[in-house]
Design a protein around this motif. Structure first.
Motif, PDB file in Angstrom:
ATOM      1  N   ASN A  82       0.824  -1.224   0.000  1.00  0.00           N
ATOM      2  CA  ASN A  82       0.000   0.000   0.000  1.00  0.00           C
ATOM      3  C   ASN A  82       0.851   1.264   0.000  1.00  0.00           C
ATOM      4  O   ASN A  82       0.324   2.373  -0.126  1.00  0.00           O
ATOM      5  N   ILE A  83       2.161   1.119   0.187  1.00  0.00           N
ATOM      6  CA  ILE A  83       3.014   2.311   0.312  1.00  0.00           C
ATOM      7  C   ILE A  83       3.501   2.745  -1.068  1.00  0.00           C
ATOM      8  O   ILE A  83       3.945   1.932  -1.868  1.00  0.00           O
ATOM      9  N   ASP A  84       3.379   4.060  -1.328  1.00  0.00           N
ATOM     10  CA  ASP A  84       3.702   4.569  -2.672  1.00  0.00           C
ATOM     11  C   ASP A  84       5.150   5.029  -2.800  1.00  0.00           C
ATOM     12  O   ASP A  84       5.700   5.018  -3.899  1.00  0.00           O
ATOM     13  N   ALA A  85       5.745   5.476  -1.705  1.00  0.00           N
ATOM     14  CA  ALA A  85       7.171   5.861  -1.746  1.00  0.00           C
ATOM     15  C   ALA A  85       7.711   5.918  -0.323  1.00  0.00           C
ATOM     16  O   ALA A  85       6.967   6.171   0.633  1.00  0.00           O
ATOM     17  N   ILE A  86       9.014   5.692  -0.216  1.00  0.00           N
ATOM     18  CA  ILE A  86       9.684   5.706   1.093  1.00  0.00           C
ATOM     19  C   ILE A  86      10.811   6.731   1.063  1.00  0.00           C
ATOM     20  O   ILE A  86      11.571   6.789   0.091  1.00  0.00           O
ATOM     21  N   GLY A  87      10.904   7.531   2.115  1.00  0.00           N
ATOM     22  CA  GLY A  87      12.025   8.466   2.264  1.00  0.00           C
ATOM     23  C   GLY A  87      12.832   8.065   3.488  1.00  0.00           C
ATOM     24  O   GLY A  87      12.266   7.846   4.561  1.00  0.00           O
ATOM     25  N   ILE A  88      14.135   7.946   3.321  1.00  0.00           N
ATOM     26  CA  ILE A  88      15.006   7.572   4.445  1.00  0.00           C
ATOM     27  C   ILE A  88      16.034   8.676   4.662  1.00  0.00           C
ATOM     28  O   ILE A  88      16.780   9.027   3.745  1.00  0.00           O
ATOM     29  N   GLY A  89      16.056   9.205   5.870  1.00  0.00           N
ATOM     30  CA  GLY A  89      17.065  10.195   6.243  1.00  0.00           C
ATOM     31  C   GLY A  89      18.016   9.577   7.244  1.00  0.00           C
ATOM     32  O   GLY A  89      17.584   8.851   8.127  1.00  0.00           O
ATOM     33  N   VAL A  90      19.288   9.850   7.101  1.00  0.00           N
ATOM     34  CA  VAL A  90      20.257   9.237   8.017  1.00  0.00           C
ATOM     35  C   VAL A  90      21.289  10.272   8.483  1.00  0.00           C
ATOM     36  O   VAL A  90      21.782  11.065   7.686  1.00  0.00           O
ATOM     37  N   THR A  91      21.548  10.265   9.790  1.00  0.00           N
ATOM     38  CA  THR A  91      22.542  11.170  10.352  1.00  0.00           C
ATOM     39  C   THR A  91      23.926  10.622  10.050  1.00  0.00           C
ATOM     40  O   THR A  91      24.612  10.105  10.926  1.00  0.00           O
ATOM     41  N   GLY A  92      24.304  10.675   8.807  1.00  0.00           N
ATOM     42  CA  GLY A  92      25.590  10.116   8.429  1.00  0.00           C
ATOM     43  C   GLY A  92      25.891  10.366   6.966  1.00  0.00           C
ATOM     44  O   GLY A  92      25.238  11.169   6.317  1.00  0.00           O
ATOM     45  N   LEU A  93      26.861   9.637   6.465  1.00  0.00           N
ATOM     46  CA  LEU A  93      27.282   9.832   5.078  1.00  0.00           C
ATOM     47  C   LEU A  93      26.566   8.862   4.162  1.00  0.00           C
ATOM     48  O   LEU A  93      26.433   7.682   4.483  1.00  0.00           O
ATOM     49  N   VAL A  94      26.143   9.396   3.030  1.00  0.00           N
ATOM     50  CA  VAL A  94      25.423   8.598   2.044  1.00  0.00           C
ATOM     51  C   VAL A  94      26.203   8.689   0.733  1.00  0.00           C
ATOM     52  O   VAL A  94      26.748   9.752   0.408  1.00  0.00           O
ATOM     53  N   ASP A  95      26.279   7.583  -0.007  1.00  0.00           N
ATOM     54  CA  ASP A  95      27.059   7.609  -1.256  1.00  0.00           C
ATOM     55  C   ASP A  95      26.393   8.504  -2.305  1.00  0.00           C
ATOM     56  O   ASP A  95      25.227   8.889  -2.161  1.00  0.00           O
ATOM     57  N   LYS A  96      27.142   8.812  -3.330  1.00  0.00           N
ATOM     58  CA  LYS A  96      26.683   9.730  -4.378  1.00  0.00           C
ATOM     59  C   LYS A  96      25.431   9.233  -5.089  1.00  0.00           C
ATOM     60  O   LYS A  96      24.580  10.013  -5.488  1.00  0.00           O
ATOM     61  N   GLU A  97      25.331   7.943  -5.232  1.00  0.00           N
ATOM     62  CA  GLU A  97      24.166   7.352  -5.924  1.00  0.00           C
ATOM     63  C   GLU A  97      22.945   7.329  -5.004  1.00  0.00           C
ATOM     64  O   GLU A  97      21.867   6.951  -5.403  1.00  0.00           O
ATOM     65  N   GLN A  98      23.158   7.656  -3.737  1.00  0.00           N
ATOM     66  CA  GLN A  98      22.105   7.676  -2.719  1.00  0.00           C
ATOM     67  C   GLN A  98      21.427   6.309  -2.554  1.00  0.00           C
ATOM     68  O   GLN A  98      20.216   6.198  -2.523  1.00  0.00           O
ATOM     69  N   LYS A  99      22.281   5.303  -2.445  1.00  0.00           N
ATOM     70  CA  LYS A  99      21.782   3.938  -2.259  1.00  0.00           C
ATOM     71  C   LYS A  99      22.336   3.278  -0.991  1.00  0.00           C
ATOM     72  O   LYS A  99      21.747   2.341  -0.473  1.00  0.00           O
ATOM     73  N   THR A 100      23.498   3.774  -0.572  1.00  0.00           N
ATOM     74  CA  THR A 100      24.215   3.105   0.519  1.00  0.00           C
ATOM     75  C   THR A 100      24.526   4.092   1.643  1.00  0.00           C
ATOM     76  O   THR A 100      24.945   5.217   1.385  1.00  0.00           O
ATOM     77  N   ILE A 101      24.343   3.651   2.891  1.00  0.00           N
ATOM     78  CA  ILE A 101      24.807   4.445   4.038  1.00  0.00           C
ATOM     79  C   ILE A 101      26.285   4.114   4.195  1.00  0.00           C
ATOM     80  O   ILE A 101      26.654   2.958   4.459  1.00  0.00           O
ATOM     81  N   LEU A 102      27.157   5.095   3.999  1.00  0.00           N
ATOM     82  CA  LEU A 102      28.593   4.837   4.060  1.00  0.00           C
ATOM     83  C   LEU A 102      29.083   4.739   5.500  1.00  0.00           C
ATOM     84  O   LEU A 102      29.940   3.917   5.824  1.00  0.00           O
ATOM     85  N   ASN A 103      28.515   5.588   6.355  1.00  0.00           N
ATOM     86  CA  ASN A 103      29.004   5.643   7.735  1.00  0.00           C
ATOM     87  C   ASN A 103      28.072   6.535   8.565  1.00  0.00           C
ATOM     88  O   ASN A 103      27.558   7.524   8.068  1.00  0.00           O
ATOM     89  N   ILE A 104      27.846   6.128   9.820  1.00  0.00           N
ATOM     90  CA  ILE A 104      27.176   7.025  10.772  1.00  0.00           C
ATOM     91  C   ILE A 104      28.237   7.377  11.811  1.00  0.00           C
ATOM     92  O   ILE A 104      28.637   6.510  12.602  1.00  0.00           O
ATOM     93  N   PRO A 105      28.756   8.610  11.796  1.00  0.00           N
ATOM     94  CA  PRO A 105      29.931   8.922  12.617  1.00  0.00           C
ATOM     95  C   PRO A 105      29.742   8.639  14.105  1.00  0.00           C
ATOM     96  O   PRO A 105      30.674   8.188  14.761  1.00  0.00           O
ATOM     97  N   ASN A 106      28.551   8.864  14.651  1.00  0.00           N
ATOM     98  CA  ASN A 106      28.440   8.629  16.094  1.00  0.00           C
ATOM     99  C   ASN A 106      27.719   7.324  16.461  1.00  0.00           C
ATOM    100  O   ASN A 106      27.113   7.216  17.507  1.00  0.00           O
ATOM    101  N   ARG A 107      27.809   6.338  15.565  1.00  0.00           N
ATOM    102  CA  ARG A 107      27.242   5.021  15.876  1.00  0.00           C
ATOM    103  C   ARG A 107      28.100   3.943  15.243  1.00  0.00           C
ATOM    104  O   ARG A 107      28.336   3.977  14.024  1.00  0.00           O
ATOM    105  N   LYS A 108      28.534   2.998  16.026  1.00  0.00           N
ATOM    106  CA  LYS A 108      29.413   1.948  15.477  1.00  0.00           C
ATOM    107  C   LYS A 108      28.636   0.920  14.650  1.00  0.00           C
ATOM    108  O   LYS A 108      27.484   0.622  14.953  1.00  0.00           O
TER     109      LYS A 108
END
Ligand SMILES: [Zn+2]
Length: 376
Positions: free
Chosen positions: A134-160
């Motif tokens: 039933n969901i038409d689109a998903i938005g994901i925000g992350v307190t960290g670095l995201v790759d240029k293609e916006q597909k991968t979370i590269l790193n969250i600096p304050n979380r191991k």
């Protein structure tokens, strides 16, 4: 069915100004009244938007206001902070239908963070009447670095353990709708631009301070990304190289000075007697007040540099720190006025952001909808 750029623009404007007349749409979009009549008819016929009440336009005539049709689409927002994770489902009017939050630490023991997050998400959806289909689109925000293609979370600096998480691929196992990923501070800027105070502001900065620091820089209505999508990393600019090692590996980052845990550490270091800096502040404790002034100044200096570099007309700032320690906000403001170039501060407003603790999740939901519209 494919939609034209003008049709998409009108859909975005109705999202932003939920309750807007055709005349106002024509003024803002520069499209003729005849085009607006045609476009809105099509969008009403297809149930994207709907007519609401009639209001007087001051000349004795009544105008009908147009709204997003809440039933048309459902969006899912995910806000991955360093401290909390939030899930929310919203209708097409951006009204939140269901929301849940939990501590990021609850995922610490899982090796595969993406799978663990997806499991939690499926549980959340299970408690609602809404199926993944039933969901038409998903938005994901992350307190960290995201790759240029916006597909991968590269790193969250304050979380191991949050390195190279291929989150879009993981989520595609369960969801067939489009999924959009970006850095959390940018989501907050999008929330401010689309639904908040910055609707008519082209150059502004959004800053959020809680257990980490994120920011989003919007210049000439465009989000700044930089050459490798790292731009706006305000929390990890060096503010005091003596302030110790940051979880990102660098020394003396702004996050080492002015997040909630850091303020508590500083309070203990200065031999404060109260259980927490907030409690001490509420009792007018001298040490707590000194820390607010020192850290407010550090943040003010960092933001003065940002103001001189980008010359925004507004900074929208938020987070529990400012609610709990208002003096810190006052000192930040005072420092910016004192330090940044006077021609830049002349037109600068420094305000609280529109959605407080909800800024990130509303940003993720808005991001889902905006990207969804752009692909129609
Ligand atoms: Zn850092």
């Amino acid at each position: 069915m494919k939609y034209t750029t003008s049709e998409k623009e009108i859909l975005s404007l109705v999202t932003t100004y939920n309750g807007i007349s055709r005349k106002q749409l024509s003024e803002i979009s520069d499209l003729s009244q005849a085009s607006i009549t045609k476009i809105t008819k099509k969008l009403i016929d297809e149930q994207f938007i709907m007519e609401g009440e009639r209001i007087s336009n001051g000349l004795g005539r009544k105008e009908v206001l147009l709204y997003s049709n809440p039933q048309k689409f459902t969006f899912l927002g995910i806000d991955i902070g360093g401290y909390l994770v939030r899930f929310a489902l919203a209708n097409n009017s951006m009204e939140i239908l269901h929301q849940e939050e939990f501590f990021m630490a609850e995922l610490d023991d899982y090796k595969n963070k993406g799978e663990a997050l997806l499991e939690r998400l499926v549980l959340f959806l299970g408690n609602t009447q809404i199926l993944p289909s039933n969901i038409d689109a998903i938005g994901i925000g992350v307190t960290g670095l995201v790759d240029k293609e916006q597909k991968t979370i590269l790193n969250i600096p304050n979380r191991k353990g949050w390195d190279d998480i291929q989150i879009i691929d993981t989520f595609k196992q369960t969801f067939s709708c489009p999924i959009f990923l970006d850095e959390g501070g940018r989501m907050m800027a999008i929330a401010e631009k689309t639904l908040g105070k910055a609707k008519e502001t082209r150059d502004f900065i959004s800053v959020q301070i809680g257990f980490g620091i994120v920011s989003g820089i919007m210049i000439n209505d465009q989000l700044l990304r930089g050459s490798s999508n790292v731009s706006s990393l305000l929390g990890h600019i060096t503010a005091d190289e003596n302030a110790g090692r940051c979880l990102c590996g660098n020394y003396g980052c702004l996050e080492n000075i002015i997040t909630f845990p850091m303020l508590e550490i500083e309070y203990k270091k200065r031999k404060g007697q109260y259980a927490s800096i907030v409690e001490a502040y509420e009792s007018n404790d001298k040490i707590a007040i000194e820390i607010c002034i020192d850290t407010g100044r550090a943040l003010g200096i960092a933001l003065s540099n940002v103001v001189n570099l980008f010359n925004p007309s507004a900074i929208y700032i938020g987070g529990p720190i400012f609610d709990a320690l208002p003096l810190l906000f006052e000192e930040t403001k005072r420092t910016i006025i004192l330090r940044a170039n006077r021609f830049a501060t002349l037109t600068l407003s420094l305000e609280e952001n529109s959605f407080g603790q909800q800024q990130g999740i509303i940003g993720a939901l808005t991001f889902a909808k905006i990207n969804f519209i752009s692909r129609l």
